[in-house]
Design a protein around this motif. Structure first.
Motif, PDB file in Angstrom:
ATOM      1  N   LEU A   1       0.833  -1.200   0.000  1.00 15.88           N
ATOM      2  CA  LEU A   1       0.000   0.000   0.000  1.00 15.88           C
ATOM      3  C   LEU A   1       0.870   1.253   0.000  1.00 15.88           C
ATOM      4  O   LEU A   1       0.639   2.192  -0.767  1.00 15.88           O
ATOM      5  N   ILE A   2       1.889   1.239   0.851  1.00 18.69           N
ATOM      6  CA  ILE A   2       2.786   2.394   0.929  1.00 18.69           C
ATOM      7  C   ILE A   2       3.521   2.561  -0.406  1.00 18.69           C
ATOM      8  O   ILE A   2       3.659   3.675  -0.923  1.00 18.69           O
ATOM      9  N   GLY A   3       3.950   1.432  -0.978  1.00 19.11           N
ATOM     10  CA  GLY A   3       4.610   1.470  -2.279  1.00 19.11           C
ATOM     11  C   GLY A   3       3.695   2.058  -3.345  1.00 19.11           C
ATOM     12  O   GLY A   3       4.107   2.902  -4.146  1.00 19.11           O
ATOM     13  N   ALA A   4       2.427   1.637  -3.336  1.00 15.28           N
ATOM     14  CA  ALA A   4       1.456   2.127  -4.322  1.00 15.28           C
ATOM     15  C   ALA A   4       1.251   3.627  -4.158  1.00 15.28           C
ATOM     16  O   ALA A   4       1.175   4.370  -5.152  1.00 15.28           O
ATOM     17  N   CYS A   5       1.180   4.077  -2.897  1.00 14.12           N
ATOM     18  CA  CYS A   5       1.018   5.514  -2.630  1.00 14.12           C
ATOM     19  C   CYS A   5       2.195   6.283  -3.242  1.00 14.12           C
ATOM     20  O   CYS A   5       2.003   7.307  -3.910  1.00 14.12           O
ATOM     21  N   GLY A   6       3.398   5.774  -2.999  1.00 13.39           N
ATOM     22  CA  GLY A   6       4.597   6.428  -3.521  1.00 13.39           C
ATOM     23  C   GLY A   6       4.567   6.499  -5.033  1.00 13.39           C
ATOM     24  O   GLY A   6       4.842   7.545  -5.631  1.00 13.39           O
ATOM     25  N   LEU A   7       4.180   5.400  -5.660  1.00  9.73           N
ATOM     26  CA  LEU A   7       4.117   5.330  -7.122  1.00  9.73           C
ATOM     27  C   LEU A   7       3.109   6.342  -7.655  1.00  9.73           C
ATOM     28  O   LEU A   7       3.359   7.049  -8.631  1.00  9.73           O
ATOM     29  N   PHE A   8       1.960   6.419  -6.979  1.00  7.01           N
ATOM     30  CA  PHE A   8       0.894   7.342  -7.371  1.00  7.01           C
ATOM     31  C   PHE A   8       1.393   8.784  -7.323  1.00  7.01           C
ATOM     32  O   PHE A   8       1.214   9.549  -8.264  1.00  7.01           O
ATOM     33  N   VAL A   9       2.051   9.131  -6.215  1.00  9.49           N
ATOM     34  CA  VAL A   9       2.570  10.496  -6.054  1.00  9.49           C
ATOM     35  C   VAL A   9       3.585  10.800  -7.159  1.00  9.49           C
ATOM     36  O   VAL A   9       3.560  11.878  -7.774  1.00  9.49           O
ATOM     37  N   LEU A  10       4.441   9.808  -7.442  1.00 12.09           N
ATOM     38  CA  LEU A  10       5.488   9.989  -8.449  1.00 12.09           C
ATOM     39  C   LEU A  10       4.872  10.231  -9.833  1.00 12.09           C
ATOM     40  O   LEU A  10       5.265  11.157 -10.552  1.00 12.09           O
ATOM     41  N   ILE A  11       3.889   9.386 -10.181  1.00  7.02           N
ATOM     42  CA  ILE A  11       3.229   9.515 -11.491  1.00  7.02           C
ATOM     43  C   ILE A  11       2.528  10.865 -11.600  1.00  7.02           C
ATOM     44  O   ILE A  11       2.659  11.579 -12.600  1.00  7.02           O
ATOM     45  N   ALA A  12       1.796  11.223 -10.536  1.00  8.75           N
ATOM     46  CA  ALA A  12       1.074  12.496 -10.542  1.00  8.75           C
ATOM     47  C   ALA A  12       2.044  13.652 -10.722  1.00  8.75           C
ATOM     48  O   ALA A  12       1.782  14.599 -11.476  1.00  8.75           O
ATOM     49  N   TYR A  13       3.189  13.544 -10.064  1.00  8.45           N
ATOM     50  CA  TYR A  13       4.189  14.614 -10.133  1.00  8.45           C
ATOM     51  C   TYR A  13       4.715  14.786 -11.558  1.00  8.45           C
ATOM     52  O   TYR A  13       4.741  15.895 -12.099  1.00  8.45           O
ATOM     53  N   PHE A  14       5.077  13.684 -12.194  1.00 10.33           N
ATOM     54  CA  PHE A  14       5.642  13.785 -13.550  1.00 10.33           C
ATOM     55  C   PHE A  14       4.591  14.222 -14.568  1.00 10.33           C
ATOM     56  O   PHE A  14       4.889  14.959 -15.492  1.00 10.33           O
ATOM     57  N   ARG A  15       3.351  13.778 -14.349  1.00 11.68           N
ATOM     58  CA  ARG A  15       2.267  14.201 -15.242  1.00 11.68           C
ATOM     59  C   ARG A  15       2.085  15.700 -15.183  1.00 11.68           C
ATOM     60  O   ARG A  15       1.947  16.362 -16.191  1.00 11.68           O
ATOM     61  N   ARG A  16       2.096  16.223 -13.949  1.00 10.86           N
ATOM     62  CA  ARG A  16       1.874  17.658 -13.786  1.00 10.86           C
ATOM     63  C   ARG A  16       3.031  18.428 -14.421  1.00 10.86           C
ATOM     64  O   ARG A  16       2.837  19.451 -15.059  1.00 10.86           O
ATOM     65  N   LEU A  17       4.217  17.883 -14.237  1.00 11.27           N
ATOM     66  CA  LEU A  17       5.403  18.523 -14.798  1.00 11.27           C
ATOM     67  C   LEU A  17       5.274  18.655 -16.314  1.00 11.27           C
ATOM     68  O   LEU A  17       5.526  19.706 -16.903  1.00 11.27           O
ATOM     69  N   ARG A  18       4.807  17.556 -16.954  1.00 13.26           N
ATOM     70  CA  ARG A  18       4.720  17.542 -18.417  1.00 13.26           C
ATOM     71  C   ARG A  18       3.603  18.469 -18.900  1.00 13.26           C
ATOM     72  O   ARG A  18       3.752  19.200 -19.852  1.00 13.26           O
ATOM     73  N   ARG A  19       2.458  18.397 -18.176  1.00 13.33           N
ATOM     74  CA  ARG A  19       1.330  19.223 -18.570  1.00 13.33           C
ATOM     75  C   ARG A  19       1.706  20.710 -18.467  1.00 13.33           C
ATOM     76  O   ARG A  19       1.416  21.510 -19.342  1.00 13.33           O
ATOM     77  N   ALA A  20       2.383  21.018 -17.379  1.00 13.58           N
ATOM     78  CA  ALA A  20       2.776  22.420 -17.174  1.00 13.58           C
ATOM     79  C   ALA A  20       3.681  22.880 -18.310  1.00 13.58           C
ATOM     80  O   ALA A  20       3.555  24.003 -18.822  1.00 13.58           O
TER      81      ALA A  20
END
Lengths: 167, 183
Positions: free
Chosen positions: A114-133
């Motif tokens: 669960l903790i691993g999944a949370c980390g992965l989610f945060v990481l993906i969200a971060y890179f997505r936002r970076l690209r969109r921006a």
């Protein structure tokens, strides 16, 4: 290749030197099959005095008593399961180094994933936002950069377009 | 948004530091015993056993039947156990209160050594069972002496304290548990 081979040969020599545990000669059963089962069970049982060793590894007095009990019960005809149940009835699931899968241990089993999944989610969200921006609001060229591009284009001439030629 | 991604991890860090710090404080003040394990025996009947008495002591040892009909306390001690020495005055105080008989299991001890220890420090116990092999101790789930159990009048184990009893543990944990069972 030769030195590597030599290292492997040396490592192979260490193979028979598996940890012998804390089992004393007087505890060992004469029946090698029963003794092997006893060793297997002992490796799954936590020593409650040291808590991070199995009773097979521990020199604690209580670990010895439990090893003897495990062997007595095996000699008496208990199945492996029955021996484990006997100890769990007295000391709880905590004595099992391989905890059972049930309601109270769900966090134990799924927590890390669960903790691993949370980390992965945060990481993906971060890179997505970076690209969109980057796509939505590309940084405008400064005046200096625009002037340099204009100069380069003028130098090459309109027919050839941009090239890698440098002045 | 950028502000949040800075504040959130910081808040998590502060929260964790707080949890760890308060935990350390609890350990420091003795409210929390680090190796305190949940007992598998709480809510279960006291194990079936019968132990012989210490030599020359006027009782019949200790057996399962001693736990029926009244709230009882069982203290597991040994003459080789240093914290047992430390908690002994607290056990004596509990016994003097007279609200519940205080029995004992003399765990993995030579009976004469247990006897000598009591002669030196005083003997507050109602009945004592000599568990020289430690087998009965294992039936009680004992893993570190001293341990103290409270058994209800129905013979069911209701409370367990691992480690020495301190005056604070007695007043805030043991006595309330006995009173709750007695009423």
């Amino acid at each position: 290749m030769r030195p590597l081979l030599r290292i492997f040969a040396l490592l192979a020599l260490l193979l028979p030197a598996v940890p012998a545990g804390a089992v004393q000669p007087d505890e060992i059963l004469s029946d090698p099959l029963l003794e092997a089962r006893a060793r297997d069970i002992s490796r799954d049982l936590r020593c409650l005095v040291c808590q991070n060793q199995s009773i097979d590894d521990s020199n604690a007095e209580l670990a010895r008593d439990l090893r003897v009990i495990v062997r007595e019960r095996l000699v008496g005809g208990d199945s492996d399961r029955q021996v484990l149940d006997y100890v769990v009835a007295r000391y709880g699931d905590f004595v099992l180094l391989d905890p059972p899968f049930k309601g109270t241990t769900l966090v134990l089993w799924f927590g890390p994933a669960l903790i691993g999944a949370c980390g992965l989610f945060v990481l993906i969200a971060y890179f997505r936002r970076l690209r969109r921006a980057a796509l939505e609001s590309p940084v405008a060229l400064s005046l200096e950069e625009q002037r340099r591009i204009a100069a380069l284009l003028a130098e090459d001439g309109p027919a050839r377009g941009p090239s890698e030629k440098r002045s | 948004m950028a502000r949040l991604s800075f504040v959130l991890p910081l808040a998590a860090l502060v929260l964790l530091a707080g949890v760890f710090f308060s935990y350390l404080r609890m350990i420091d003040s003795g409210d929390k015993v680090v190796n305190d394990l949940p007992s598998a025996l709480i809510g279960k009947p006291a194990p079936q056993f019968a132990l012989p008495p210490l030599p020359g002591r006027g009782d019949n040892g200790l057996a399962t039947s001693d736990f029926i009909g009244k709230v009882t306390v069982v203290n597991v001690f040994a003459s080789w156990c240093v914290p047992c020495r430390a908690e002994h005055p607290v056990i004596e105080r509990l016994a003097k209160l007279g609200i519940a008989p205080v029995h004992a299991i003399n765990y993995k001890d030579r009976p004469d050594a247990g006897k000598k220890w009591l002669a030196e420090l005083g003997d507050p116990y109602a009945a004592i069972g000599a568990d020289e092999s430690g087998r009965v101790g294992i039936d009680w789930g004992v893993y570190g002496v001293p341990e103290t159990f409270i058994v209800g009048p129905d013979g069911v184990i209701r409370h367990k304290h691992v480690g020495p009893l301190t005056p604070k543990v007695l007043d805030e944990e043991i006595l309330p548990a006995i009173r709750k069972l007695g009423s």
